[in-house]
Design a protein around this motif. Structure first.
Motif, PDB file in Angstrom:
ATOM      1  N   VAL A  57      50.861  47.446  38.233  1.00 37.64           N
ATOM      2  CA  VAL A  57      52.201  47.674  38.769  1.00 37.64           C
ATOM      3  C   VAL A  57      53.271  47.312  37.750  1.00 37.64           C
ATOM      4  O   VAL A  57      54.191  48.091  37.490  1.00 37.64           O
ATOM      5  CB  VAL A  57      52.409  46.877  40.076  1.00 37.64           C
ATOM      6  N   TYR A  58      53.171  46.147  37.151  1.00 35.05           N
ATOM      7  CA  TYR A  58      54.235  45.665  36.276  1.00 35.05           C
ATOM      8  C   TYR A  58      54.207  46.279  34.882  1.00 35.05           C
ATOM      9  O   TYR A  58      55.247  46.676  34.359  1.00 35.05           O
ATOM     10  CB  TYR A  58      54.202  44.142  36.170  1.00 35.05           C
ATOM     11  N   LYS A  79      53.665  50.436  35.306  1.00 35.89           N
ATOM     12  CA  LYS A  79      54.632  51.046  36.231  1.00 35.89           C
ATOM     13  C   LYS A  79      53.946  52.035  37.175  1.00 35.89           C
ATOM     14  O   LYS A  79      54.415  53.147  37.397  1.00 35.89           O
ATOM     15  CB  LYS A  79      55.759  51.750  35.471  1.00 35.89           C
ATOM     16  N   ASN A  87      52.785  53.856  40.496  1.00 39.77           N
ATOM     17  CA  ASN A  87      53.388  54.087  41.809  1.00 39.77           C
ATOM     18  C   ASN A  87      52.321  53.917  42.892  1.00 39.77           C
ATOM     19  O   ASN A  87      51.174  53.576  42.606  1.00 39.77           O
ATOM     20  CB  ASN A  87      54.050  55.466  41.870  1.00 39.77           C
TER      21      ASN A  87
END
Length: 65
Positions: free
Chosen positions: A40-41, A44, A46
């Motif tokens: 996620v970090y 990125k 979705n």
């Protein structure tokens, strides 16, 4: 009074096994939480990509059935 020594002090193999299991379980928990957070970090990802990521993580279990 006859006191027996503790299991940890008297059995080196048990201590090694217990320590190894503790490290293994801690590493597994870090992977369970850390890998999706990394996706996620840093990547990125979705929600669709996270769903694919989780689906790919469970594919090996379908092979065993």
């Amino acid at each position: 009074m006859n006191t027996s020594p503790s299991l940890v002090k008297s059995n080196k193999n048990f201590l090694l096994f217990w320590s190894g299991q503790t490290v293994s379980m801690f590493g597994s928990q870090v992977t369970i939480v850390g890998l999706p957070l990394t996706a996620v970090y840093l990547l990125k990802a979705n929600s669709f990509e996270m769903g694919l990521f989780q689906a790919c993580a469970t594919i090996p279990f379908f092979y065993l059935v």
